[in-house]
Design an enzyme around this catalytic site. Sequence first.
Site, PDB file in Angstrom:
ATOM      1  N   LYS A  48      39.498  42.876  25.216  1.00  0.00           N
ATOM      2  CA  LYS A  48      38.806  42.753  26.514  1.00  0.00           C
ATOM      3  C   LYS A  48      38.341  44.129  26.974  1.00  0.00           C
ATOM      4  CE  LYS A  48      42.129  44.801  29.218  1.00  0.00           C
ATOM      5  NZ  LYS A  48      41.983  46.161  29.740  1.00  0.00           N
TER       6      LYS A  48
ATOM      7  N   ASP B 242      47.986  41.123  31.733  1.00  0.00           N
ATOM      8  CA  ASP B 242      46.688  40.807  31.118  1.00  0.00           C
ATOM      9  C   ASP B 242      46.745  39.585  30.195  1.00  0.00           C
ATOM     10  OD1 ASP B 242      45.273  42.855  32.226  1.00  0.00           O
ATOM     11  OD2 ASP B 242      45.176  44.084  30.417  1.00  0.00           O
TER      12      ASP B 242
HETATM   13  C1  SUD Z   1      45.281  48.511  33.096  1.00  0.00           C
HETATM   14  C2  SUD Z   1      45.057  47.103  32.600  1.00  0.00           C
HETATM   15  C3  SUD Z   1      43.722  46.581  33.136  1.00  0.00           C
HETATM   16  O1  SUD Z   1      43.351  45.368  32.560  1.00  0.00           O
HETATM   17  O2  SUD Z   1      44.971  46.950  31.197  1.00  0.00           O
HETATM   18  P1  SUD Z   1      45.236  47.947  29.934  1.00  0.00           P
HETATM   19  O3  SUD Z   1      44.563  49.244  30.159  1.00  0.00           O
HETATM   20  O4  SUD Z   1      46.740  48.111  29.810  1.00  0.00           O
HETATM   21  O5  SUD Z   1      44.652  47.213  28.754  1.00  0.00           O
HETATM   22  C4  SUD Z   1      46.181  46.147  33.103  1.00  0.00           C
HETATM   23  O6  SUD Z   1      46.293  46.188  34.509  1.00  0.00           O
HETATM   24  C5  SUD Z   1      47.529  46.393  32.480  1.00  0.00           C
HETATM   25  O7  SUD Z   1      48.033  45.163  32.111  1.00  0.00           O
HETATM   26  P2  SUD Z   1      49.205  45.001  30.987  1.00  0.00           P
HETATM   27  O8  SUD Z   1      48.928  45.936  29.845  1.00  0.00           O
HETATM   28  O9  SUD Z   1      49.349  43.551  30.695  1.00  0.00           O
HETATM   29  O10 SUD Z   1      50.389  45.612  31.772  1.00  0.00           O
HETATM   30  P3  SUD Z   1      51.904  45.172  32.042  1.00  0.00           P
HETATM   31  O11 SUD Z   1      52.627  45.212  30.744  1.00  0.00           O
HETATM   32  O12 SUD Z   1      51.973  43.942  32.877  1.00  0.00           O
HETATM   33  O13 SUD Z   1      52.348  46.414  32.944  1.00  0.00           O
HETATM   34  C6  SUD Z   1      52.493  47.715  32.433  1.00  0.00           C
HETATM   35  C7  SUD Z   1      52.747  48.648  33.600  1.00  0.00           C
HETATM   36  O14 SUD Z   1      51.507  48.847  34.330  1.00  0.00           O
HETATM   37  C8  SUD Z   1      51.745  48.906  35.719  1.00  0.00           C
HETATM   38  N1  SUD Z   1      51.004  47.816  36.390  1.00  0.00           N
HETATM   39  C9  SUD Z   1      50.431  46.828  35.642  1.00  0.00           C
HETATM   40  C10 SUD Z   1      49.705  45.830  36.253  1.00  0.00           C
HETATM   41  C11 SUD Z   1      49.602  45.839  37.664  1.00  0.00           C
HETATM   42  N2  SUD Z   1      48.916  44.894  38.314  1.00  0.00           N
HETATM   43  N3  SUD Z   1      50.175  46.828  38.391  1.00  0.00           N
HETATM   44  C12 SUD Z   1      50.868  47.830  37.779  1.00  0.00           C
HETATM   45  O15 SUD Z   1      51.359  48.729  38.450  1.00  0.00           O
HETATM   46  C13 SUD Z   1      53.267  48.800  35.904  1.00  0.00           C
HETATM   47  O16 SUD Z   1      53.753  50.119  35.922  1.00  0.00           O
HETATM   48  C14 SUD Z   1      53.723  48.115  34.634  1.00  0.00           C
HETATM   49  O17 SUD Z   1      55.037  48.473  34.283  1.00  0.00           O
END
Ligand code: SUD
Length: 313
Positions: free
Chosen positions: A11, A141
């Site tokens: 994504k 996600d």
């Molecule tokens: C930033 C994003 C954007 O799509 O994606 P990625 O860059 O990781 O792909 C997401 O919010 C990442 O989602 P995901 O990778 O599923 O994260 P999770 O395992 O749920 O969370 C990892 C960490 O990110 C922070 N976290 C995540 C989601 C959220 N709404 N608030 C947070 O503060 C928290 O510190 C959590 O411990």
Amino acid sequence: MHSYTLLAPAKINLYLEIVGDRPDGFHELVMVMQTVALCDRITLRPNGLQEFRLFCHHPLVPQDSSNLAHRAATLMAREFPRIFANYGGIDISIDKYIPVAAGLAGGSTNAAAVLVGIDLIWELGLTRPELETLAARLGSDTSFCVTGGTVICTGRGEILDPIAPLTGLWVILAKYDHLSVSTPWAYQSYRQKFQDTYLSSPEEFHHRRQQVSSGALVQAIAQKKPAAIGKFIHNDLEKVVLPEFTLVAELRQVLGDLGGLGTMMSGSGPTVFTLCSSQEVAETIVKEAREILVAPDLQFWIAPITDTGIQVT
Ligand SMILES: C[C@@](CO)(OP(=O)(O)O)[C@H](O)COP(=O)(O)OP(=O)(O)OC[C@H]1O[C@@H](n2ccc(N)nc2=O)[C@H](O)[C@@H]1O
Ligand SMILES: Nc1ncnc2c1ncn2[C@@H]1O[C@H](COP(=O)(O)OP(=O)(O)O)[C@@H](O)[C@H]1O
């Protein structure tokens, strides 16, 4: 019992706004997520054992029970203990094509594919919403990854409002092999820097969500106006990642200057993406970027935007 091979797509975040703090310690988000046709390949084979085994040769991907795909299987076994006892475990093989720790949801999409695949192997007949609810227990996600397409994602990221699919566009993904960004670090840094701008009440969250749903980017997607889509993409996490990772900031600048509809970092980075009107435009931009940025570990991928989520082959 059948074996299945599934394609699990990456994504990008066309929009990522950090709205506020949540009581559970996560951030309240408003995002527009988009599936991209760059896929990992997951093969699931019933193994006749009472355990799950994971096979993946990528050096950055854990091979044990901490792998998100393994955690998805364990979750299914806990939810359906009798069926697990009857049908037995599964060997999970992952061929990794999505770059790891890149802001492209590689682990989440692998986990989503395992949920979809085990539902088939164990003949559970779970509905899409049931699979999405299970997925939310694995990561913010992961629910999106079950379905894919073009979706407004709110809450932690797990509340899904699909919108008209965005098709016909292409995307360049660019990433330095040696760089990765920790997602918790990105959010913590954002909190330290911007907490005074956070909204806090559910009413304020709801209001902000409504504004984005009817806002410029979502309108541009609904009206299928590629130039406007490129203009209104946004990612709050750039404010903390780009100052810290100057190579990523430079990459974003160079790609943005070479044209395309719009350039942005995806998620917590460090992948930078450029939306393009065609494959030819994308290829020209990549060729020019390679001439400007001479770095052996800078990698590019070109893929179509797609509304197809997890695919069973
Ligand atoms: C930033 C994003 C954007 O799509 O994606 P990625 O860059 O990781 O792909 C997401 O919010 C990442 O989602 P995901 O990778 O599923 O994260 P999770 O395992 O749920 O969370 C990892 C960490 O990110 C922070 N976290 C995540 C989601 C959220 N709404 N608030 C947070 O503060 C928290 O510190 C959590 O411990
Ligand atoms: N199946 C998996 N595929 C990729 N990474 C995984 C997987 N399971 C666990 N991980 C770990 O998850 C972390 C985040 O990787 P990934 O999901 O690719 O990135 P992002 O959260 O930035 O989209 C990495 O440290 C990686 O080792």
